[in-house]
Design a protein around this motif. Structure first.
Motif, PDB file in Angstrom:
ATOM      1  N   GLU A 136       0.821  -1.211   0.000  1.00 46.45           N
ATOM      2  CA  GLU A 136       0.000   0.000   0.000  1.00 46.45           C
ATOM      3  C   GLU A 136       0.853   1.259   0.000  1.00 46.45           C
ATOM      4  O   GLU A 136       0.541   2.240  -0.685  1.00 46.45           O
ATOM      5  CB  GLU A 136      -0.932  -0.001   1.208  1.00 46.45           C
ATOM      6  CG  GLU A 136      -1.826   1.235   1.335  1.00 46.45           C
ATOM      7  CD  GLU A 136      -2.856   1.332   0.217  1.00 46.45           C
ATOM      8  OE1 GLU A 136      -3.511   2.377   0.124  1.00 46.45           O
ATOM      9  OE2 GLU A 136      -3.017   0.371  -0.555  1.00 46.45           O
ATOM     10  N   ILE A 137       1.965   1.234   0.734  1.00 49.27           N
ATOM     11  CA  ILE A 137       2.851   2.395   0.770  1.00 49.27           C
ATOM     12  C   ILE A 137       3.506   2.604  -0.586  1.00 49.27           C
ATOM     13  O   ILE A 137       3.517   3.725  -1.126  1.00 49.27           O
ATOM     14  CB  ILE A 137       3.918   2.220   1.865  1.00 49.27           C
ATOM     15  CG1 ILE A 137       3.272   2.274   3.254  1.00 49.27           C
ATOM     16  CG2 ILE A 137       5.007   3.292   1.735  1.00 49.27           C
ATOM     17  CD1 ILE A 137       2.591   3.576   3.583  1.00 49.27           C
ATOM     18  N   TYR A 138       4.027   1.558  -1.165  1.00 48.23           N
ATOM     19  CA  TYR A 138       4.706   1.692  -2.464  1.00 48.23           C
ATOM     20  C   TYR A 138       3.723   2.080  -3.560  1.00 48.23           C
ATOM     21  O   TYR A 138       4.093   2.749  -4.529  1.00 48.23           O
ATOM     22  CB  TYR A 138       5.443   0.395  -2.805  1.00 48.23           C
ATOM     23  CG  TYR A 138       6.749   0.280  -2.057  1.00 48.23           C
ATOM     24  CD1 TYR A 138       7.958   0.603  -2.653  1.00 48.23           C
ATOM     25  CD2 TYR A 138       6.776  -0.117  -0.720  1.00 48.23           C
ATOM     26  CE1 TYR A 138       9.154   0.525  -1.961  1.00 48.23           C
ATOM     27  CE2 TYR A 138       7.956  -0.202  -0.016  1.00 48.23           C
ATOM     28  CZ  TYR A 138       9.143   0.115  -0.633  1.00 48.23           C
ATOM     29  OH  TYR A 138      10.325   0.047   0.072  1.00 48.23           O
ATOM     30  N   ARG A 139       2.474   1.680  -3.405  1.00 52.56           N
ATOM     31  CA  ARG A 139       1.452   2.079  -4.375  1.00 52.56           C
ATOM     32  C   ARG A 139       1.161   3.571  -4.293  1.00 52.56           C
ATOM     33  O   ARG A 139       0.867   4.217  -5.297  1.00 52.56           O
ATOM     34  CB  ARG A 139       0.173   1.273  -4.134  1.00 52.56           C
ATOM     35  CG  ARG A 139      -0.934   1.528  -5.148  1.00 52.56           C
ATOM     36  CD  ARG A 139      -2.169   0.735  -4.814  1.00 52.56           C
ATOM     37  NE  ARG A 139      -2.868   1.278  -3.658  1.00 52.56           N
ATOM     38  CZ  ARG A 139      -3.704   2.308  -3.705  1.00 52.56           C
ATOM     39  NH1 ARG A 139      -3.929   2.940  -4.847  1.00 52.56           N
ATOM     40  NH2 ARG A 139      -4.313   2.728  -2.611  1.00 52.56           N
ATOM     41  N   ARG A 140       1.265   4.135  -3.092  1.00 49.38           N
ATOM     42  CA  ARG A 140       0.843   5.522  -2.892  1.00 49.38           C
ATOM     43  C   ARG A 140       1.989   6.527  -2.845  1.00 49.38           C
ATOM     44  O   ARG A 140       1.756   7.736  -2.852  1.00 49.38           O
ATOM     45  CB  ARG A 140       0.008   5.601  -1.606  1.00 49.38           C
ATOM     46  CG  ARG A 140      -1.306   4.842  -1.773  1.00 49.38           C
ATOM     47  CD  ARG A 140      -2.127   4.804  -0.510  1.00 49.38           C
ATOM     48  NE  ARG A 140      -2.587   6.103  -0.087  1.00 49.38           N
ATOM     49  CZ  ARG A 140      -3.538   6.298   0.839  1.00 49.38           C
ATOM     50  NH1 ARG A 140      -4.114   5.248   1.396  1.00 49.38           N
ATOM     51  NH2 ARG A 140      -3.896   7.498   1.193  1.00 49.38           N
ATOM     52  N   LEU A 141       3.229   6.045  -2.802  1.00 47.86           N
ATOM     53  CA  LEU A 141       4.347   6.984  -2.842  1.00 47.86           C
ATOM     54  C   LEU A 141       4.371   7.699  -4.188  1.00 47.86           C
ATOM     55  O   LEU A 141       4.329   7.057  -5.240  1.00 47.86           O
ATOM     56  CB  LEU A 141       5.671   6.250  -2.629  1.00 47.86           C
ATOM     57  CG  LEU A 141       6.075   5.928  -1.196  1.00 47.86           C
ATOM     58  CD1 LEU A 141       7.320   5.037  -1.207  1.00 47.86           C
ATOM     59  CD2 LEU A 141       6.347   7.203  -0.410  1.00 47.86           C
ATOM     60  N   PRO A 142       4.459   9.027  -4.204  1.00 40.46           N
ATOM     61  CA  PRO A 142       4.481   9.752  -5.472  1.00 40.46           C
ATOM     62  C   PRO A 142       5.867   9.689  -6.098  1.00 40.46           C
ATOM     63  O   PRO A 142       6.869   9.483  -5.407  1.00 40.46           O
ATOM     64  CB  PRO A 142       4.140  11.179  -5.043  1.00 40.46           C
ATOM     65  CG  PRO A 142       4.699  11.297  -3.665  1.00 40.46           C
ATOM     66  CD  PRO A 142       4.503   9.935  -3.035  1.00 40.46           C
ATOM     67  N   PRO A 143       5.953   9.865  -7.410  1.00 38.34           N
ATOM     68  CA  PRO A 143       7.264   9.935  -8.050  1.00 38.34           C
ATOM     69  C   PRO A 143       8.010  11.177  -7.587  1.00 38.34           C
ATOM     70  O   PRO A 143       7.409  12.188  -7.206  1.00 38.34           O
ATOM     71  CB  PRO A 143       6.934   9.993  -9.546  1.00 38.34           C
ATOM     72  CG  PRO A 143       5.528  10.513  -9.606  1.00 38.34           C
ATOM     73  CD  PRO A 143       4.850  10.020  -8.372  1.00 38.34           C
ATOM     74  N   GLY A 144       9.339  11.093  -7.616  1.00 44.03           N
ATOM     75  CA  GLY A 144      10.170  12.214  -7.169  1.00 44.03           C
ATOM     76  C   GLY A 144      11.068  12.761  -8.256  1.00 44.03           C
ATOM     77  O   GLY A 144      12.163  13.239  -7.965  1.00 44.03           O
ATOM     78  N   GLY A 145      10.618  12.681  -9.515  1.00 43.26           N
ATOM     79  CA  GLY A 145      11.417  13.195 -10.628  1.00 43.26           C
ATOM     80  C   GLY A 145      12.398  12.189 -11.206  1.00 43.26           C
ATOM     81  O   GLY A 145      13.188  12.534 -12.091  1.00 43.26           O
ATOM     82  N   GLU A 146      12.338  10.921 -10.731  1.00 47.80           N
ATOM     83  CA  GLU A 146      13.280   9.919 -11.219  1.00 47.80           C
ATOM     84  C   GLU A 146      13.103   9.646 -12.716  1.00 47.80           C
ATOM     85  O   GLU A 146      14.089   9.516 -13.456  1.00 47.80           O
ATOM     86  CB  GLU A 146      13.113   8.613 -10.447  1.00 47.80           C
ATOM     87  CG  GLU A 146      13.375   8.721  -8.950  1.00 47.80           C
ATOM     88  CD  GLU A 146      12.121   9.035  -8.150  1.00 47.80           C
ATOM     89  OE1 GLU A 146      12.164   8.908  -6.909  1.00 47.80           O
ATOM     90  OE2 GLU A 146      11.091   9.416  -8.772  1.00 47.80           O
ATOM     91  N   ALA A 147      11.848   9.528 -13.168  1.00 48.88           N
ATOM     92  CA  ALA A 147      11.611   9.231 -14.579  1.00 48.88           C
ATOM     93  C   ALA A 147      12.167  10.331 -15.473  1.00 48.88           C
ATOM     94  O   ALA A 147      12.760  10.061 -16.525  1.00 48.88           O
ATOM     95  CB  ALA A 147      10.110   9.043 -14.823  1.00 48.88           C
ATOM     96  N   GLU A 148      11.998  11.578 -15.050  1.00 52.85           N
ATOM     97  CA  GLU A 148      12.501  12.689 -15.852  1.00 52.85           C
ATOM     98  C   GLU A 148      14.030  12.686 -15.894  1.00 52.85           C
ATOM     99  O   GLU A 148      14.640  12.955 -16.932  1.00 52.85           O
ATOM    100  CB  GLU A 148      11.985  14.007 -15.284  1.00 52.85           C
ATOM    101  CG  GLU A 148      10.489  14.257 -15.515  1.00 52.85           C
ATOM    102  CD  GLU A 148       9.594  13.408 -14.599  1.00 52.85           C
ATOM    103  OE1 GLU A 148       8.388  13.312 -14.894  1.00 52.85           O
ATOM    104  OE2 GLU A 148      10.096  12.843 -13.607  1.00 52.85           O
ATOM    105  N   LEU A 149      14.668  12.380 -14.770  1.00 51.42           N
ATOM    106  CA  LEU A 149      16.125  12.298 -14.733  1.00 51.42           C
ATOM    107  C   LEU A 149      16.610  11.207 -15.680  1.00 51.42           C
ATOM    108  O   LEU A 149      17.568  11.402 -16.449  1.00 51.42           O
ATOM    109  CB  LEU A 149      16.586  12.034 -13.303  1.00 51.42           C
ATOM    110  CG  LEU A 149      18.092  11.909 -13.056  1.00 51.42           C
ATOM    111  CD1 LEU A 149      18.444  12.443 -11.665  1.00 51.42           C
ATOM    112  CD2 LEU A 149      18.566  10.459 -13.167  1.00 51.42           C
ATOM    113  N   ILE A 150      15.970  10.052 -15.638  1.00 47.60           N
ATOM    114  CA  ILE A 150      16.344   8.949 -16.520  1.00 47.60           C
ATOM    115  C   ILE A 150      16.110   9.327 -17.981  1.00 47.60           C
ATOM    116  O   ILE A 150      16.954   9.084 -18.850  1.00 47.60           O
ATOM    117  CB  ILE A 150      15.543   7.692 -16.138  1.00 47.60           C
ATOM    118  CG1 ILE A 150      15.966   7.198 -14.750  1.00 47.60           C
ATOM    119  CG2 ILE A 150      15.699   6.594 -17.181  1.00 47.60           C
ATOM    120  CD1 ILE A 150      15.020   6.172 -14.145  1.00 47.60           C
TER     121      ILE A 150
END
Length: 222
Positions: free
Chosen positions: A13-27
């Protein structure tokens, strides 16, 4: 009913609800448009969904069926990461979530060998690690809020490069505690463990030095 906690103690449940932190954009900034990406340990898709949205073809791997049930838009593979062998290579392999800081040196080497084995000759491996200067003792008791999830480091026992810690997640009046052990890697340490797996450090991608780029060594075995 899906299990609330995976085999390694991760609360779904926690991993489902954690928001992205810009990782995809960095990649995304390091890759050509539409790159093929192998994401190891995708969890519930926190990074995956951003990469798909940015136009990449993602193969998302996790050993937890409960986590993979929340991932959309990617090819899904349920497998133990360090044993993975898909028989194909990708433009990029992503190893996030501090897997490279595994305290078990044999498991860490096998994880990195999986990265090297699945990276195209001109491809890249993008790795998230704990910044070498992280002060664990200073962080104990402090809470950060990500989306609607509160994260608190409850304990940290530091013995040289080894850290035994407990992190607490809380949301909607519920909480989970997850113990873990990590090994901190200074720059030269990271270079050494990468080279053991047939990879070489190319550059750091951010100022805290928590994301690095590596490439297959020119003389690696086929």
């Amino acid at each position: 009913m899906p299990a609330e906690v995976t085999r390694d103690g991760s609360p779904v449940e926690i991993y489902r609800r954690l928001p992205p932190g810009g990782e995809a954009e960095l990649i995304h900034r390091t890759l050509p448009p539409g790159a093929s990406i192998l994401e190891l340990g995708c969890g519930a898709g926190r990074i995956t969904h951003g990469l798909v949205r940015l136009g990449h073809s993602v193969t998302a791997v996790d050993e937890s069926a409960e986590m993979l049930a929340h991932v959309r838009g990617a090819e899904l593979v349920q497998a133990t990461i360090e044993e993975l062998d898909l028989g194909r290579a990708f433009d990029a392999v992503v190893l996030a979530s501090h897997f490279v800081n595994d305290a078990d040196s044999d498991r860490r080497r096998r994880l990195l060998e999986v990265c090297a084995r699945h990276t195209a000759p001109e491809g890249t491996v993008l790795i998230e690690s704990y910044p070498a200067g992280l002060d664990w003792n200073e962080a104990v008791g402090k809470t950060s809020v990500q989306g609607d999830v509160a994260i608190t480091l409850r304990a940290a026992d530091v013995d040289g490069p080894l850290v035994d810690a407990v992190v607490e997640y809380a949301v909607d009046g519920r909480s989970w505690r997850q113990p873990f052990r990590a090994r901190m890697l200074a720059g030269r340490d990271l270079e050494a463990v990468l080279r053991e797996a047939g990879l070489e450090l190319v550059r750091w991608l951010d100022e805290p030095r928590s994301w690095s780029e590596a490439r297959p060594c020119e003389n690696r075995a086929p």
